[in-house]
Design a protein around this motif. Structure first.
Motif, PDB file in Angstrom:
ATOM      1  N   GLU A   1      -7.302  -7.237  11.587  1.00 11.22           N
ATOM      2  CA  GLU A   1      -7.277  -7.283  13.070  1.00 11.22           C
ATOM      3  C   GLU A   1      -6.274  -6.266  13.445  1.00 11.22           C
ATOM      4  OE1 GLU A   1      -5.425 -11.176  13.632  1.00 11.22           O
ATOM      5  OE2 GLU A   1      -7.131 -12.252  12.833  1.00 11.22           O
TER       6      GLU A   1
ATOM      7  N   GLN B   1      -3.257 -16.475   6.644  1.00  6.97           N
ATOM      8  CA  GLN B   1      -3.983 -15.076   6.638  1.00  6.97           C
ATOM      9  C   GLN B   1      -3.747 -14.441   5.332  1.00  6.97           C
ATOM     10  OE1 GLN B   1      -2.925 -13.623  10.629  1.00  6.97           O
ATOM     11  NE2 GLN B   1      -5.070 -13.550  11.042  1.00  6.97           N
TER      12      GLN B   1
ATOM     13  N   PRO C   1      -8.348 -18.249  11.377  1.00  7.10           N
ATOM     14  CA  PRO C   1      -7.471 -17.196  11.038  1.00  7.10           C
ATOM     15  C   PRO C   1      -7.249 -16.991   9.416  1.00  7.10           C
ATOM     16  CG  PRO C   1      -6.462 -18.472  12.813  1.00  7.10           C
ATOM     17  CD  PRO C   1      -7.814 -19.299  12.347  1.00  7.10           C
TER      18      PRO C   1
ATOM     19  N   GLY D   1     -11.994  -4.945  13.709  1.00  5.69           N
ATOM     20  CA  GLY D   1     -11.738  -4.582  12.204  1.00  5.69           C
ATOM     21  C   GLY D   1     -12.044  -3.078  12.137  1.00  5.69           C
TER      22      GLY D   1
ATOM     23  N   LYS E   1     -12.270  -9.910  17.257  1.00  5.01           N
ATOM     24  CA  LYS E   1     -11.789  -9.164  15.972  1.00  5.01           C
ATOM     25  C   LYS E   1     -11.944  -7.959  15.875  1.00  5.01           C
ATOM     26  CE  LYS E   1     -12.165 -10.273  11.126  1.00  5.01           C
ATOM     27  NZ  LYS E   1     -11.126 -10.652  10.643  1.00  5.01           N
TER      28      LYS E   1
ATOM     29  N   ASN F   1     -16.531 -11.706  11.245  1.00  6.89           N
ATOM     30  CA  ASN F   1     -15.966 -12.725  12.411  1.00  6.89           C
ATOM     31  C   ASN F   1     -14.806 -13.517  11.721  1.00  6.89           C
ATOM     32  OD1 ASN F   1     -17.968 -11.835  14.297  1.00  6.89           O
ATOM     33  ND2 ASN F   1     -19.527 -12.996  12.954  1.00  6.89           N
ATOM     34  N   GLU F   2     -14.302 -14.302  12.710  1.00 13.88           N
ATOM     35  CA  GLU F   2     -12.926 -15.078  12.336  1.00 13.88           C
ATOM     36  C   GLU F   2     -12.959 -16.555  12.922  1.00 13.88           C
ATOM     37  OE1 GLU F   2      -8.796 -14.448  13.581  1.00 13.88           O
ATOM     38  OE2 GLU F   2      -8.655 -13.689  11.515  1.00 13.88           O
TER      39      GLU F   2
ATOM     40  N   ASN G   1     -16.098 -11.760  16.422  1.00 11.93           N
ATOM     41  CA  ASN G   1     -15.468 -12.641  17.280  1.00 11.93           C
ATOM     42  C   ASN G   1     -14.458 -13.615  16.476  1.00 11.93           C
ATOM     43  OD1 ASN G   1     -16.877 -14.895  15.934  1.00 11.93           O
ATOM     44  ND2 ASN G   1     -18.708 -14.159  17.056  1.00 11.93           N
ATOM     45  N   THR G   2     -13.628 -14.123  17.600  1.00 18.80           N
ATOM     46  CA  THR G   2     -12.478 -14.975  17.116  1.00 18.80           C
ATOM     47  C   THR G   2     -12.455 -16.118  17.783  1.00 18.80           C
ATOM     48  OG1 THR G   2     -10.809 -14.288  18.425  1.00 18.80           O
ATOM     49  CG2 THR G   2     -11.415 -12.721  16.647  1.00 18.80           C
TER      50      THR G   2
ATOM     51  N   ASN H   1      -7.923 -13.943   5.990  1.00 22.21           N
ATOM     52  CA  ASN H   1      -8.304 -12.912   5.275  1.00 22.21           C
ATOM     53  C   ASN H   1      -8.841 -13.170   3.922  1.00 22.21           C
ATOM     54  OD1 ASN H   1      -7.537 -10.581   7.175  1.00 22.21           O
ATOM     55  ND2 ASN H   1      -5.613 -11.300   6.571  1.00 22.21           N
TER      56      ASN H   1
END
Length: 510
Positions: free
Chosen positions: A253, A65, A499, A483, A481, A495-496, A275-276, A501
């Motif tokens: 997150e 991340q 995992p 944010g 997620k 969305n993720e 979503n994750t 950034n």
């Protein structure tokens, strides 16, 4: 004469003053765009500090991340929609039998320390990941590779022992990042990659700072920020305070769903719910009594009201799941009705399994808010069927990894599994669930033996159904997620699919 001189002098002085004033106003006007120009630095908050900065030697997702796609890159990458895209490999061909992958590599790419990227470096990275002494967290991804060949500096050939239908996807993962021979050993503390950002510093317990890489090979994808700082703030109230004060520009997150509504009232901040792949499951030690009895596991699943867990543990944010799979994943089947909430049936099944008066066990729960809250709710629900759960807070990641993940010294635990499409963990041996099912293992092998998406999805559906029936873990919910970031910040992933950034597209709009 004197009066004429005075008046002339006064007029001159007035013109001078007016001229100076106009000049000053022009200077101010010229300066205004600089004052109003978009910012070029970003401070991003994370709940968990990584244990190191090299995703190729350790599993915690916080590592990737910070560094994946920022500092490190791979032969392929995963985009914001979860799709495989070319990266350090600009193209590839696959032989008809699926056993030979030939990659055409990008030329003119250099690492942050000046080392050149070529096929020898790619071979070094893959051999390091798959070697006998490899500590790569996804070493199994490279198990199908028989030989790695470098016919020339711009060509890499992977010859496989058997087909690996997910290989291109796996090569895009943080654990598959390409590292340089001279710097690989030090990447844990001073990461050097080919990415759009260079590592600057790591202040343990506080932050990691990155700076724009001016020599980045992909001019079209060059970073728009000059500086990015990752700040580590574990406490949810402190996260909210930092956002409100502007000390942190973004928390992709955010760790406190119960505080989301209070942040929605801040005109400067945007709340973005995406979503994750974060699947919250309560894993059981399937090799240990009473969890070695499938009926006990099924009874515990029927004692759980998933929606009540979501409401209590994560303020209603989340999607119930019936297997180790998310609605984002291809071939998803909703299996929440396989063992729906039914305490009376749960009691009857426990009695059938030989536990009419229930039993006692210990839940090793990480200190994270979702795990603590979910454990307390499960504790109350299981008490309704006569099962006594003792909660033991277990420091994550160090102690949890030592006791549970590696040691297998536990009855039940709870954790959010962040890896996408990681249903194969139930086929791994060893793995902390200690779940053994040859039929399930065969299905996962068939998935890799084909590259046909429709055939893979059918097999994934079969695999999900087996887990929903066998219940090696209590399948609870997928975390969203949450944010929260400054409305002027653009380019963060909503969305993720993995995992991360990813900061290459992030910029301030004004």
């Amino acid at each position: 004469m004197g009066s004429q001189f005075l008046s002339a002098s006064t007029a001159l002085t007035r013109r001078a003053v007016m001229g100076l004033a106009m000049a000053a106003s022009l200077v101010l006007a010229a300066g205004m765009p600089a004052e109003a120009a978009p910012k070029t630095s970003l401070t991003l908050g994370m709940s968990v500090e990584p244990t190191g900065l090299d995703p190729t030697i350790a599993a915690p997702v916080a590592i990737g991340q910070v560094t994946w796609q920022n500092v490190f890159e791979g032969l392929t990458t995963i985009d914001r929609n979860g799709k495989v895209q070319p990266q350090l490999a600009e193209s590839w061909t696959i032989s008809p039998d699926g056993l030979i992958y030939t990659f055409k590599l990008r030329q003119g790419v250099t690492f942050h320390n000046g080392e050149a990227f070529d096929s020898a470096v790619a071979k070094f990275s893959i051999d390091r990941a798959r070697g006998a002494d490899s500590v790569n967290p996804q070493k199994r991804y490279f198990a199908a590779i028989d030989t790695v060949e470098t016919p020339d500096a711009a060509t890499l050939v992977l010859k496989l022992k058997q087909p690996a239908g997910s290989l291109l996807y796996w090569l895009g993962w943080p654990s598959s990042s390409i590292v340089a021979p001279k710097s690989a050993a030090d990447n844990k503390t001073t990461p050097i990659g080919t990415g759009p950002f260079k590592f600057v510093s790591w202040t343990k317990g506080a932050s990691v700072e990155l700076a724009r890489n001016p020599d980045y090979w992909n001019k079209a994808g060059a970073a728009r920020l000059d500086k990015a700082t990752f700040r580590f703030i574990a406490d949810a109230q402190a996260q909210a305070a930092a956002l409100k004060a502007g000390d942190v520009d973004a928390f992709p997150e955010f760790g406190a769903p119960e505080l989301i509504d209070s942040l929605k009232g801040d005109a400067r901040l945007a709340t973005v719910i995406g979503n994750t792949e974060l699947k919250v499951v309560a894993g059981m030690n399937n090799a240990k009594k009473p969890f070695d009895d499938k009926r006990v596991r099924q009874a515990l699943m029927m004692a759980v009201d998933r929606q009540a867990v979501i409401d209590g543990a994560w303020s209603g944010f989340g999607t119930p799941i019936g297997s180790h799979y998310t609605p984002n994943d291809r071939g998803y089947v909703d299996l929440t009705k396989t063992y729906p909430y039914d305490p009376q049936k749960a009691k009857a099944l426990l009695a059938e399994a030989g536990y009419p008066n229930g039993f006692s066990f210990t839940m090793k729960a990480p200190q994270m808010a979702y795990a603590q809250r979910a454990s307390q709710i499960l504790q109350a629900m299981l008490a309704e069927i006569g099962v006594t759960m003792t909660i033991e807070t277990t420091e994550f990641p160090a102690k949890w990894v030592a006791d549970v993940f590696k040691g297998g010294n536990y009855d039940m635990t709870i954790v959010a599994h962040a890896e996408p499409m990681d249903i194969d963990i139930y086929a791994r041996d060893p793995y902390y669930f200690n779940y053994k099912n040859p039929t399930f293992n065969e299905i996962l092998k068939k998935v890799e033996a084909t590259a046909d998406p429709a055939a893979q999805e059918k097999l994934y559906a079969e695999a999900q159904t087996i887990l929903a029936t066998d219940v090696p873990a209590l399948y609870l919910f997928v975390m969203p997620k949450l944010g929260v970031w400054d409305k002027k910040v653009a380019g963060l992933w909503e969305n993720e699919p993995i995992p991360s950034n990813v900061l290459s597209e992030v910029h301030w709009t004004e």
